[in-house]
Enzyme design. Structure first.
Site, PDB file in Angstrom:
ATOM      1  N   HIS A 135       0.744  -1.274  -0.060  1.00 36.40           N
ATOM      2  CA  HIS A 135      -0.018   0.099   0.043  1.00 36.40           C
ATOM      3  C   HIS A 135       1.051   1.242   0.036  1.00 36.40           C
ATOM      4  O   HIS A 135       1.952   1.138   0.614  1.00 36.40           O
ATOM      5  CB  HIS A 135      -0.855   0.024   1.095  1.00 36.40           C
ATOM      6  CG  HIS A 135      -1.844   0.748   1.163  1.00 36.40           C
ATOM      7  ND1 HIS A 135      -3.216   0.660   0.491  1.00 36.40           N
ATOM      8  CD2 HIS A 135      -2.219   2.504   1.698  1.00 36.40           C
ATOM      9  CE1 HIS A 135      -4.028   1.551   0.510  1.00 36.40           C
ATOM     10  NE2 HIS A 135      -3.405   2.649   1.258  1.00 36.40           N
ATOM     11  N   ASP A 137     -13.863   3.119   7.133  1.00 40.60           N
ATOM     12  CA  ASP A 137     -12.645   4.065   6.627  1.00 40.60           C
ATOM     13  C   ASP A 137     -13.038   4.492   5.187  1.00 40.60           C
ATOM     14  O   ASP A 137     -12.855   5.582   4.724  1.00 40.60           O
ATOM     15  CB  ASP A 137     -11.709   2.978   6.223  1.00 40.60           C
ATOM     16  CG  ASP A 137     -10.406   3.693   5.300  1.00 40.60           C
ATOM     17  OD1 ASP A 137      -9.957   4.605   6.057  1.00 40.60           O
ATOM     18  OD2 ASP A 137     -10.109   3.368   4.174  1.00 40.60           O
ATOM     19  N   SER A 154      -6.572   4.591   8.723  1.00 46.41           N
ATOM     20  CA  SER A 154      -7.146   4.150   7.709  1.00 46.41           C
ATOM     21  C   SER A 154      -6.530   2.904   7.007  1.00 46.41           C
ATOM     22  O   SER A 154      -7.253   2.161   6.418  1.00 46.41           O
ATOM     23  CB  SER A 154      -7.079   5.443   6.847  1.00 46.41           C
ATOM     24  OG  SER A 154      -7.094   5.274   5.568  1.00 46.41           O
ATOM     25  N   LYS A 159      -7.784  -1.400   6.894  1.00 43.02           N
ATOM     26  CA  LYS A 159      -8.092  -2.223   5.702  1.00 43.02           C
ATOM     27  C   LYS A 159      -7.200  -3.484   5.714  1.00 43.02           C
ATOM     28  O   LYS A 159      -7.664  -4.363   5.439  1.00 43.02           O
ATOM     29  CB  LYS A 159      -8.102  -1.287   4.518  1.00 43.02           C
ATOM     30  CG  LYS A 159      -8.450   0.044   4.350  1.00 43.02           C
ATOM     31  CD  LYS A 159      -8.634   0.531   3.062  1.00 43.02           C
ATOM     32  CE  LYS A 159      -7.275   1.496   2.954  1.00 43.02           C
ATOM     33  NZ  LYS A 159      -7.745   2.883   2.953  1.00 43.02           N
TER      34      LYS A 159
HETATM   35  N1  URA Z   1      -3.864   6.014   1.717  1.00 46.78           N
HETATM   36  C1  URA Z   1      -5.110   5.478   2.776  1.00 46.78           C
HETATM   37  O1  URA Z   1      -5.488   4.459   2.233  1.00 46.78           O
HETATM   38  N2  URA Z   1      -5.550   6.216   3.600  1.00 46.78           N
HETATM   39  C2  URA Z   1      -5.293   7.426   3.867  1.00 46.78           C
HETATM   40  O2  URA Z   1      -5.485   8.097   4.905  1.00 46.78           O
HETATM   41  C3  URA Z   1      -3.788   7.857   2.948  1.00 46.78           C
HETATM   42  C4  URA Z   1      -3.546   7.210   2.057  1.00 46.78           C
END
Ligand code: URA
Length: 430
Positions: free
Chosen positions: A82, A161, A183, A187
């Site tokens: 990510h 989220d 956030s 996930k």
């Molecule tokens: N990516 C995410 O998933 N959440 C954020 O708050 C910022 C970047």
């Protein structure tokens, strides 16, 4: 409990208890707290911050707003990546098929464009027919069959989220360490992963601009992961230049396919390989860069991308025929007004100019134009002659193009003195 008291408590810099945070997240998820009140709460967190315990409780409450995946029927190592978001960042699109071709299962749940940053889902959806809204059942089935799937957030995984992310985007509350950490981790910890690689961007094209804060963000997410069974590696990478040579949804798909064919630009491949090596390490797969180069040279990684497109309903002919992708026909060059070295690029503005062209959103319900974007010819440290092309603008809306041409000149600072580009991989932490 009442929402106003909790907003006031955070506004006045007091700590919130686990129960108070749970109450806020669960009531907001159910629609019992309106956006205007929750925005005030987000802004209070933005200014007063949260300590590690509060951040962990926030992450847990967001994760518990949905279900967790069960991928125990998949025996391969399950590793995801990510990024905190950048300009021209199409690394996930290259990395997911590349890693799957190496035998890693990649259950990738991605986001849409946020503020000035592009989103993997928007890019994928520029491929005609490509679906990112698979159900969890379809997602799991595809993972079992081809070892990789790329979807958007569903209502099943961390729905809090999804709702908060959209609200943060339009209330200037994205760049907060507790909010970003909660956030991302809410996930990712719900994906039933063995490992996770985080690309923490820093620089003027990132949400977090400075090194100290980027490192703090990395350390917060590592600390959160230590309370789970997911191993995390974070890589701090420079975002003072757009990544690769293109920004814009369909243009970045073309650049992705080129990269999978072995013709990716150096900066994009350096970051891709650094993240890929970290994923191999987490999966305990040997071979390093040699293995990655082999998977690209043999066409294995490109074939995986083709499979992803096929399974998710897209037109696989785009791999060989880029004219099947929506690319704007009107192209305008922005030329250097003087000779010298590129000293600074306002990467944030490049992202926002793409939003102005229609390639991103000002409001969450806006439809984007996948055909527009920029070809960037010069990066920091490059020499440029007066009249040479800095950027080519792709956009069929001529009035938007005219307005962007004017602003694009201010994005580049050209000086007579040479300026060195910062190293791309700034630090690896785990
Ligand atoms: N990516 C995410 O998933 N959440 C954020 O708050 C910022 C970047």
């Amino acid at each position: 409990m009442n929402c106003i008291d909790l907003i006031r408590k955070k506004r006045d810099a007091y700590k919130l208890s686990k129960e108070e945070i749970r109450y806020l997240i669960s009531e907001y998820s159910k629609g019992n707290i309106p956006d205007y009140q929750f925005s005030a709460f987000l802004m209070a967190v933005y200014f007063q911050g949260m300590d590690f315990q509060e951040t962990t409780n926030l992450m847990q409450a967001m994760m518990d707003s949905g279900k967790s995946l069960d991928l125990s029927n998949i025996k391969k190592p399950k590793i995801d990546k990510h990024s905190t978001g950048g300009v021209g960042d199409k690394v996930s699109l290259i990395l997911a098929p590349l890693m799957a071709s190496c035998g890693i299962c990649v259950p990738m749940i991605s986001g849409r464009g946020l503020g000035h940053t592009g989103g993997t889902l928007d890019k994928l959806e520029s491929i005609p027919g490509f679906k990112t809204n698979l159900s969890i059942k379809q997602f799991k089935c595809q993972l079992k069959k081809i070892g990789v799937a790329m979807i958007g957030q569903t209502i099943e995984i961390a729905p809090a989220d999804k709702k908060m992310y959209a609200l943060r985007d339009v209330t200037a509350t994205v760049d907060s360490i507790p909010l970003i950490s909660a956030s991302i981790m809410s996930k990712k910890l719900a994906e039933d992963l063995d490992g996770l690689v985080l690309d923490i961007k820093l620089g003027n094209g990132a949400f977090i601009k400075d090194y100290k804060k980027a490192k703090e963000l990395a350390q917060t997410m590592i600390q959160i992961s230590k309370r789970s069974s997911v191993k995390v590696i974070t890589i701090l990478t420079d975002m003072n230049n757009p990544l690769g040579n293109y920004t814009g949804n369909s243009l970045e798909i073309i650049e992705t396919i080129e990269a999978l064919k072995g013709r990716g630009p150096e900066d994009l491949m350096e970051i891709t390989f650094a993240l890929a090596k970290a994923m191999l390490k987490l999966a305990k797969i040997k071979g390093g860069k040699k293995l990655l180069e082999k998977k690209i040279a043999s066409g294995g990684a490109l074939n995986k991308f083709k499979e992803i497109i096929h399974y998710q309903g897209g037109d696989v002919r785009v791999i060989e025929d880029y004219s099947r992708l929506p690319v704007a026909r009107n192209r305008i060059k922005v030329k250097a007004q003087k000779t010298g070295y590129i000293n600074h690029i306002n990467t944030f503005d490049i992202g926002m100019l793409l939003v102005q062209l229609g390639g991103g959103r000002f409001k969450k319900e806006e439809k984007i134009d996948p055909s527009c974007g920029f070809r960037i010819y010069k990066k920091i440290g490059d020499y440029v002659k007066k009249g040479e092309c800095l950027v080519k603008i792709f956009c069929d809306n001529r009035s938007k193009t005219r307005s962007v041409v004017k602003q694009m000149h201010d994005v580049f600072t050209i000086k007579t003195k040479f300026c060195r580009r910062k190293t791309l991989i700034r630090e690896i932490l785990h």
